[in-house]
Design an enzyme around this catalytic site. Structure first.
Site, PDB file in Angstrom:
ATOM      1  CB  SER A   6      -0.955  -0.080   1.175  1.00  0.00           C
ATOM      2  OG  SER A   6      -1.865   1.185   1.065  1.00  0.00           O
ATOM      3  CG  HIS A   7       0.167   3.617   3.129  1.00  0.00           C
ATOM      4  ND1 HIS A   7      -0.501   2.728   3.573  1.00  0.00           N
ATOM      5  CD2 HIS A   7       0.730   3.744   4.620  1.00  0.00           C
ATOM      6  CE1 HIS A   7      -0.611   2.145   4.642  1.00  0.00           C
ATOM      7  NE2 HIS A   7       0.225   2.779   5.442  1.00  0.00           N
ATOM      8  CG  ASP A  61      -2.262   4.091  -1.659  1.00  0.00           C
ATOM      9  OD1 ASP A  61      -3.244   4.154  -2.600  1.00  0.00           O
ATOM     10  OD2 ASP A  61      -2.292   3.339  -0.984  1.00  0.00           O
ATOM     11  CG  ASP A  91      -2.806  -0.523  -2.845  1.00  0.00           C
ATOM     12  OD1 ASP A  91      -2.382   0.842  -2.272  1.00  0.00           O
ATOM     13  OD2 ASP A  91      -3.433  -1.180  -2.361  1.00  0.00           O
ATOM     14  CG  ASP A 122      -5.912   1.155  -1.419  1.00  0.00           C
ATOM     15  OD1 ASP A 122      -5.032   1.963  -1.270  1.00  0.00           O
ATOM     16  OD2 ASP A 122      -5.890   0.001  -0.843  1.00  0.00           O
ATOM     17  NE  ARG A 123      -3.827   4.083   2.997  1.00  0.00           N
ATOM     18  CZ  ARG A 123      -3.441   3.985   4.387  1.00  0.00           C
ATOM     19  NH1 ARG A 123      -2.877   4.983   4.656  1.00  0.00           N
ATOM     20  NH2 ARG A 123      -3.529   3.073   5.087  1.00  0.00           N
ATOM     21  CE  LYS A 150      -7.543   2.126   1.765  1.00  0.00           C
ATOM     22  NZ  LYS A 150      -7.410   0.789   2.471  1.00  0.00           N
TER      23      LYS A 150
HETATM   24  C1  G16 Z   1      -5.229  -0.713   5.236  1.00  0.00           C
HETATM   25  C2  G16 Z   1      -6.731  -1.114   5.359  1.00  0.00           C
HETATM   26  C3  G16 Z   1      -7.595   0.057   5.519  1.00  0.00           C
HETATM   27  C4  G16 Z   1      -7.162   0.421   6.985  1.00  0.00           C
HETATM   28  C5  G16 Z   1      -5.618   0.850   7.076  1.00  0.00           C
HETATM   29  C6  G16 Z   1      -5.375   1.278   8.461  1.00  0.00           C
HETATM   30  O1  G16 Z   1      -5.009   0.150   4.404  1.00  0.00           O
HETATM   31  O2  G16 Z   1      -6.890  -1.432   4.054  1.00  0.00           O
HETATM   32  O3  G16 Z   1      -9.043  -0.506   5.533  1.00  0.00           O
HETATM   33  O4  G16 Z   1      -7.916   1.690   7.289  1.00  0.00           O
HETATM   34  O5  G16 Z   1      -5.116  -0.409   6.625  1.00  0.00           O
HETATM   35  O6  G16 Z   1      -3.975   1.151   8.597  1.00  0.00           O
HETATM   36  P1  G16 Z   1      -3.483   0.914  10.181  1.00  0.00           P
HETATM   37  O7  G16 Z   1      -3.891  -0.235  10.641  1.00  0.00           O
HETATM   38  O8  G16 Z   1      -2.114   1.223   9.868  1.00  0.00           O
HETATM   39  O9  G16 Z   1      -4.052   2.170  10.874  1.00  0.00           O
HETATM   40  P2  G16 Z   1      -4.060   0.029   3.190  1.00  0.00           P
HETATM   41  O10 G16 Z   1      -4.398   1.396   2.498  1.00  0.00           O
HETATM   42  O11 G16 Z   1      -2.749   0.140   3.994  1.00  0.00           O
HETATM   43  O12 G16 Z   1      -4.354  -1.138   2.598  1.00  0.00           O
END
Ligand code: G16
Length: 543
Positions: A113-114, A277, A279, A281-282, A376
């Site tokens: 992800s990010h 971000d 991938d 989704d953000r 998302k």
């Molecule tokens: C992931 C989940 C999101 C969630 C986030 C929380 O995001 O897909 O639904 O809100 O983690 O991150 P943390 O546990 O670090 O607060 P992503 O974009 O990393 O896949």
């Protein structure tokens, strides 16, 4: 074709976090590590024999090599078909769409992800189920349990597949379809949004900058915003996906996308700014001179979604993750629809979306989406904003001011304390849990606690219970703080502190959030004693 059954290294017990398995890239590159998890995905979900999967990732370092391993393992496990994004690229929401469109048995998505990418950075993998969404907890648990006992994995001995050529090829009996990562997703967006109205907006001189942060959304944003909607060339910046994201941190927030924020705050800045971000989704949304928090963005999108052609009938309900502000609850109340509060993690929205109980979901962590996919979707949020701007013919700042004058403003900020010693972070949380029952009525820096709990969620669709999902403390005067440990980090522990203060319709909506939140911040420090536990005077990241 020779099918080898390989006995894997004993790298057992790979526990997925909030969104799949995320670890250091070098760990993923150890022989038997990725293989164990992939075999566990197949074996814990009834085997891959005769099944079809979507496979793709965000292009980070090790993406292509990981896909070659998955291809050979899928063939050895008897899979019938893989659909793979060209060059191994697929934005997470686009992968979700392809799973649904092609009715596959799921998908393997490669991303952290990010988190930054590179040999010394992060890598990740997750399994999405046939509804297109991240696996529910019971499936994640089954995969995790399998990783604890696995003794062998299956892989074919074969040459790598050329991922650069769109078309169909085979590995043994398994069909491999390499697809354009963008086209089906673009078609979907066209069914949801009024492209003509957005085109007219750009034709009228409306200016925008989209920062793809050297990550996966570059090709999507260029194809949709520039080639299709007529935004001038150069609207999309950092638009070529790079394995190390240009040495950046592809997290679309005011800290990691600071140049974009600074540009929007400047005199010469464009009317609208957005970023996505690693991938895809953000999302982050900005107007000239204004940053929109993800919680406010969710509320505005929910209040205006009926203006876009795919949503003219309105929405059945709204869902937000628990730490997300209550701004969208106020919209739901005004619309007379339900607002669900779920634990952090997009997987918790899946049941609500599948059951038709909600039409829009959002999280403070910069995620927004609807029932068009089960992830998302960063670009979707950007296009919905553009659609609303095109219809309302107002600036982002005007829309936001009007929103606050109708609903009031939920001032909001998140303070992150990163890379803490895990034992220290756990002791802070545990000490807080012990205190919870006695907090009611106590006063901290002049703020009285009216309720406190350790959040539990009872899924209204399948009745599953998820406990210990974060600590909520409510203060008098419509203020709240939430504390939880991140589930997506790969190093130490990250403490997230989510701060919120509501100000009514006729209150002052023009304050700096850190000022508006000062009383809650002080009360939290007095109550939680963050400095005492962490020796940190200030958070590492404030968004
Ligand atoms: C992931 C989940 C999101 C969630 C986030 C929380 O995001 O897909 O639904 O809100 O983690 O991150 P943390 O546990 O670090 O607060 P992503 O974009 O990393 O896949």
């Amino acid at each position: 074709m020779k099918v080898d059954s390989v006995v894997s290294e004993p790298i057992k017990g790979q526990k997925p976090g909030t969104s799949g398995l995320r670890k250091k890239t070098r760990q993923f590159m150890e022989r038997g590590f990725l293989e164990n998890f992939v075999q566990s995905i197949f074996s814990a979900t009834g085997g891959a024999k005769g099944k079809s999967y979507v496979v793709g990732g965000d292009g980070r370092f090790f993406n292509k090599q990981a896909i070659q391993i998955i291809i050979k393992m899928a063939a050895a496990n008897g899979a019938a078909k893989l659909i793979i994004g060209q060059d191994g690229l697929l934005a997470t929401p686009a992968a979700s769409h392809l799973i649904r469109l092609n009715k596959t048995d799921g998908g393997l998505i490669l991303s952290a992800s990010h988190n930054p990418g590179g040999i010394d950075q992060d890598f990740g993998i997750k399994f999405n189920t046939p509804n297109g969404g991240p696996s529910a907890q019971r499936i994640t648990d089954a995969i995790y349990n399998f990783t604890k006992t696995i003794s062998q994995y299956f892989i074919v001995n074969a040459d790598d597949i050329d991922l650069s050529k769109i078309g169909i090829t085979h590995l043994g009996n398994m069909k491999i379809e390499i697809v354009d990562p963008v086209s089906d997703y673009k078609d979907l967006m066209e069914t949801l949004f009024d492209f003509d109205k957005i085109k007219a907006l750009f034709a009228s001189g409306f200016s925008m900058q989209f920062d793809a942060m050297h990550a996966v959304t570059g090709p999507y944003a260029k194809a949709i915003l520039e080639d299709c909607l007529g935004a001038p060339k150069g609207t999309v910046i950092n638009g070529i996906p790079l394995p190390d994201f240009g040495n950046g941190h592809p997290d679309p927030n005011p800290v990691w996308a600071k140049p974009l924020v600074d540009f929007l705050m400047s005199e010469e800045g464009p009317d609208f700014g957005a970023a996505s971000d690693g991938d895809g989704d953000r999302n982050m949304i900005l107007g000239k001179g204004i940053y929109i928090t993800p919680s406010d963005s969710l509320a505005v999108l929910a209040a205006n979604i009926h203006l876009a052609k795919g949503y003219t009938k309105g929405i059945s309900g709204i869902a937000r993750s628990m730490p997300t502000s209550g701004a969208s609850d106020r919209v739901a109340k005004a619309l007379g629809i339900e607002c669900y509060e779920t634990p952090t993690g997009w997987k918790f929205f899946g049941n609500l979306l599948d059951a038709g109980k909600v039409g829009i979901c959002g999280e403070e962590s910069a995620g927004t989406g609807s029932d068009h996919v089960r992830e998302k979707d960063g670009l979707w949020a950007v296009l919905l904003w553009l659609n609303i701007l095109a219809v309302r013919k107002q600036s982002v700042a005007e829309i936001m001011q009007e929103h606050w004058s109708v609903f009031g403003r939920n001032y909001y900020s998140r303070h992150d304390y990163e890379n803490l010693d895990t034992a220290t972070a756990n002791s802070l949380i545990n000490a807080l849990i012990e205190k919870i029952a006695n907090l009611k009525g106590q006063e901290f820096c002049g703020l009285k606690v009216i309720a406190a709990d350790d959040f539990s969620y009872n899924d209204p669709v399948d009745n599953s219970l998820s406990s210990n999902q974060g600590i909520r403390i409510f203060f008098e005067g419509e203020a709240r703080v939430v504390l939880r440990l991140s589930g997506t980090g790969t190093q130490g522990a990250t403490l997230r502190v989510y701060l919120e203060q509501y100000t009514s319709q006729d209150g002052d909506h023009s304050l700096d959030p850190q000022i508006a939140l000062k009383a809650v911040i002080d009360a939290t420090n007095a109550l939680v004693k963050i400095e005492h536990y962490t020796s940190r005077k200030f958070p590492d990241v404030t968004t």
